[in-house]
Scaffold this active site. Structure first.
Site: not given
Ligand code: GP9
Length: 411
Positions: A38, A80, A193, A252-253
């Protein structure tokens, strides 16, 4: 439909031509553990603050692995879920919304299904509500055997949105130990996150002047994720899975921190436009193969769309007939004309960065030296229309469920 089919088949032929590469099938039959981290950006790798490494376990792993330090996330508004789409389906995200939500009923050439067709046990792991990003439906269509979601994990380390990554990784490995091999395990972490606030007892990094800021919290969260990953590696070794698995992680980002001042203070220099863009888009990619036989830092550019083709290449499973966009990154000789296309229409080949104009006029587009950020003549960026075509073709396939049509014509 015929035009799109042919365009994708040309991309498939590029992958097909690489099947004579000595690394095609070099790790045939290995388990695959792919971890999507994340908001994990590349700039923290190898960095220290107040004498302490931010990611000591990852830094150690980098020494025994292949490390791609010019690897880009290609996500758009689906965040994500877009990274997951890129990694496991090798298509571009949409300009708006998430494919996982808008087109979950489509037919895709997914990595889990392809691996399942080749004798693998594919499972997804993410300790959050299964319905978030429409994963329950999407994963069913992608061919996973099972999606281990929040209800499958003991909440023995409550942290942030859900379960802490240390426990998440540990419980996931316990599940893996019981899987029929070879398996494909796709894990999505969560503890880092936004806004990256983790309890004081978890803050083991001295972030000095960043203490109490979102940037400081981000470094603390990255440090915690690194510790979690380090423990997971030890557990995989103890379980006898380390030497039988290809182990990979990527971010992921970006972390959505819009203020450049703390980045510049942390990195100790002013950042030009291209450096900022690279920091925003670069996520780490680390590939550890069984026995740690492949090592070194790879400066060639690559992106999340290349992950599925890379894994299939190492396993010796052909992807030439798959409707995917990426190309394998782990090859003896890198592709000469490799380009990474971002959803905005920007692209890089490692030498230049091309940025399309907002008004769509080619003459207003910009071309910059990818290292110095110096403006170049637009002639130095000749592939703007190719980049746009990749996005158009990907959109056509997604918005009209064309893989289903392609297969009818060519089962
Ligand atoms: C929640 C997680 C967050 O299941 O994958 O996603 P995001 O907010 O980073 O797109």
């Amino acid at each position: 439909i015929a035009e799109a089919k042919e365009w994708f088949e040309q991309r498939g032929a590029v992958r097909g031509a690489l099947e004579s590469d000595p690394l095609f099938g070099a790790y045939k039959g290995s388990n695959v553990i792919l971890i999507q981290l994340e908001a994990f950006q590349n700039f923290v790798i190898g960095r220290s603050i107040n004498g302490q490494e931010v990611t000591p376990n990852m830094n150690k792993l980098v020494q025994e692995s292949l490390y791609f330090d010019r690897f880009y996330h290609q996500t758009s508004g689906g965040r994500t879920s877009d990274a997951d789409l890129a990694a496991n389906i090798s298509l571009q995200p949409l300009q708006s919304g998430s494919v996982f939500i808008r087109y979950a009923q489509n037919q895709f050439d997914s990595l889990p299904r392809t691996l399942k067709d080749n004798g693998y046990t594919p499972n997804a792991y993410h300790a959050y509500n299964g319905g978030f990003w429409n994963r329950n439906t999407m994963y069913n269509g992608m061919g996973y055997d099972y999606f281990y979601n929040k209800k499958d994990f003991a909440m023995d380390e409550p942290l942030g949105w859900s379960l802490g990554d240390t426990s998440f990784f540990s419980q996931s490995v316990s599940y893996m130990e019981k899987q029929k091999q070879p398996f494909y395990s796709f894990l999505i972490s969560l503890s880092s996150h936004h806004p990256f606030e983790i309890p004081e007892s978890y803050q083991t990094l001295d972030v000095g002047e960043f203490q109490g800021t979102i940037f400081g919290n981000y470094l603390e969260a990255a440090h915690y994720v690194d510790q979690s990953l380090g423990k997971m590696i030890e557990q995989l070794k103890a379980a006898g899975l380390w030497d039988t698995s290809i182990f990979m992680f990527y971010g992921d980002h970006d972390n959505s921190i819009n203020d450049w001042a703390p980045f510049e203070t942390f990195l100790g220099k002013k950042l030009n436009e291209v450096e900022r863009y690279n920091i925003l888009k670069q996520v780490p990619l680390v590939v550890h193969v069984p026995g740690g036989q492949l090592t070194g830092t790879h400066p060639e550019v690559g992106g999340q769309l290349d992950l599925a083709p890379t894994i299939l290449h190492l396993l010796g499973i052909s992807s030439k007939d798959k409707y995917m966009l990426g190309t394998p990154l782990v090859t003896e000789k890198p592709l000469a004309d490799k380009r990474v296309v971002i959803r905005s229409g920007a692209y890089t080949d490692g030498n230049v960065w091309y940025f399309p104009s907002g008004d769509g006029l080619e003459e207003n587009s910009r071309c910059l030296d990818a290292t110095t950020g110096e403006p170049l003549d637009t002639g130095a960026c000749p592939a703007g229309s190719d980049a746009r075509l990749e996005l158009v073709m990907s959109d056509l396939v997604i918005e009209h469920d064309l893989i289903r049509e392609f297969r009818k014509r060519n089962p």
